[in-house]
Design an enzyme around this catalytic site. Sequence first.
Site, PDB file in Angstrom:
ATOM      1  N   HIS A   1      -0.554  17.094   0.386  1.00  0.00           N
ATOM      2  CA  HIS A   1       0.346  16.961  -0.770  1.00  0.00           C
ATOM      3  C   HIS A   1       1.700  17.560  -0.524  1.00  0.00           C
ATOM      4  O   HIS A   1       2.719  17.010  -0.910  1.00  0.00           O
ATOM      5  CB  HIS A   1      -0.245  17.728  -1.962  1.00  0.00           C
TER       6      HIS A   1
ATOM      7  N   CYS B   1       4.592   0.791  11.626  1.00  0.00           N
ATOM      8  CA  CYS B   1       4.773   1.256  10.243  1.00  0.00           C
ATOM      9  C   CYS B   1       4.118   2.619  10.021  1.00  0.00           C
ATOM     10  O   CYS B   1       4.071   3.101   8.898  1.00  0.00           O
ATOM     11  CB  CYS B   1       4.259   0.241   9.242  1.00  0.00           C
TER      12      CYS B   1
HETATM   13  C1  PEP Z   1      -1.218   4.105   9.733  1.00  0.00           C
HETATM   14  O1  PEP Z   1      -2.418   4.316   9.846  1.00  0.00           O
HETATM   15  O2  PEP Z   1      -0.362   4.416  10.589  1.00  0.00           O
HETATM   16  C2  PEP Z   1      -0.691   3.470   8.516  1.00  0.00           C
HETATM   17  C3  PEP Z   1       0.565   3.092   8.444  1.00  0.00           C
HETATM   18  O3  PEP Z   1      -1.550   3.324   7.469  1.00  0.00           O
HETATM   19  P1  PEP Z   1      -2.075   4.541   6.547  1.00  0.00           P
HETATM   20  O4  PEP Z   1      -1.309   5.775   6.913  1.00  0.00           O
HETATM   21  O5  PEP Z   1      -1.841   4.107   5.146  1.00  0.00           O
HETATM   22  O6  PEP Z   1      -3.519   4.585   6.923  1.00  0.00           O
END
Ligand code: PEP
Length: 552
Positions: free
Chosen positions: A180, A477
């Site tokens: 958090h 991402c």
């Molecule tokens: C990741 O795993 O890098 C991702 C972008 O998805 P999340 O963090 O939502 O699992």
Amino acid sequence: MIKGLGVSGGSAVGVVALVAQPEPLPDEPPSTDPTGDLARVEEALEAVAARLDQTAESLSGDAAEMIAAAAAIARDPGLLEAVEGFLPTLGPAHALHAAVEGYAEQFEELGGYFAERITDLLDVGARAEALLLGRPMPGVPELSEPSVVIAHDLAPADTAVMDPALVVGIVTEAGGRTSHTAILASQRGIPAIVQAKGALGLDDGLRVGIDGDSGELVVDPDDAYLAEKENKRRARDRISERSGPGRTSDGHPVMLLANIGNVADAELAGAADVEGVGLFRTEFLHLSADTAPSVEKQSEEYGRVLTPFGSRPVTVRTLDAGADKPLAFADLGPEPNPALGRRGLRLMREREDLLDDQLAALAIAAADTGALVKVMAPMVATVEEATWFTERVHAAGLPVAGVMIEVPAAALRARHVLEVTDFASLGTNDLAQYTMAADRMVGELSDLLDPWQPAVLDVVAAACEGGRATGKPVGVCGESAGDPLMALVLTGLGVTSLSMSVQRVPMVRWALSQHTAQECVHLAEAARAAESAEAALAAVHAAASTELTDLL
Ligand code: PEP
Ligand code: MG
């Protein structure tokens, strides 16, 4: 100097404000009036919930949702039932304490999202105990000057109400990259460091400098330190004024995209200079829902998320339920290792109804808004899964389908995976977790989860190789896309887009503009030639332009 993990960038100087550890409970005789005492405990919990509600109303987005979730814990009837069970043998404050501890153990056993809520639960308990005992409220002390708040860990209720004018930095000894403190501090633009062992040993009132990029906490900073930080701040302000699409200095394009999780994020990112959305985490809309949202409700919400982006592409991830993001309405029951279990696309294949509703809602929202929607699946491991998902998306009338590459299996076989789908996006948070076999929820394993681990870079390189062989786009991402030095390495490895929280875009845009595509290739080679995460970062730091590294 104390070194931790920087999780929210920027630097500041302030005085130490220690968040006191809760005091032990005083002795209390067993309850002589269990009914009356139960009513008092209920009143105290309701008072805590009401205050949290008030706080949630003054906030928006993830912050408001997290506080509302804490208020729901305070009103959980199961908690009160547990208190009732203890009251004949304990006094009211001790009965509440025992009930909270029992609940915390259950949360711990459930793991994932529940384990992350333990801090909220303990905080709710400590506040209600303080009310019962007439003690001052625990948490952040009253501040009168710019302060760096130092705590073991912080409850969302603490972080969310912090005034950025007085709280210039946050430091915790616990917490991890996805705690958090990290999410809320970065949303509120407050520099923050987690895993800063020894910080609680500093004295209240001591002057300290915090750097949320390097993860350094400096005691009694001298004039040279202050001048350096001030120069960096001015240079960063100048960099923020740059605009335009992502390009290396010789014009090689790398799209700069935003990560979003709700309508408020979409409005913020839509107004910013980004080329679209690389990751819309749709499950964030439904974390507190008990039942599956209807197609109508979803299409209305998706429409509100798509509208701010006009003709810019928006990449929507279908529900990534399970493990660290459990959804009450998409739960297949407890598993011994949720991160390795039926999560993401695996879960959707058992609940095709949920996927089909979501795709139908997206198709309606895309038609209503005219937005360019791309849809991708989380947690894909095989070509067969990629084929299944792509066909289903196309059949729903959505023309662009892709997969997230978060599992090394999909990265190693990226060419075959990309042959059956339209694009791939690397989720480096999970890719690091699965490459290094280190649970991303365990803050103590942060070193293994470092995206600079050369093995993680090798797996990313394998995925990019698949992109080159097929001519299909491969973006990133995960959080690593927002690290300016890592962004150069990823560009050198061949990624075609970088998606990150919107505040990180200006620095990454500028980093790209300071290097040619060939220089990025050399930086990637230097990183992969290293033997450790530290050495990979050091090699890239040493070889990147000094205009950039002087700012980091
Ligand atoms: C990741 O795993 O890098 C991702 C972008 O998805 P999340 O963090 O939502 O699992
Ligand atoms: Mg992921």
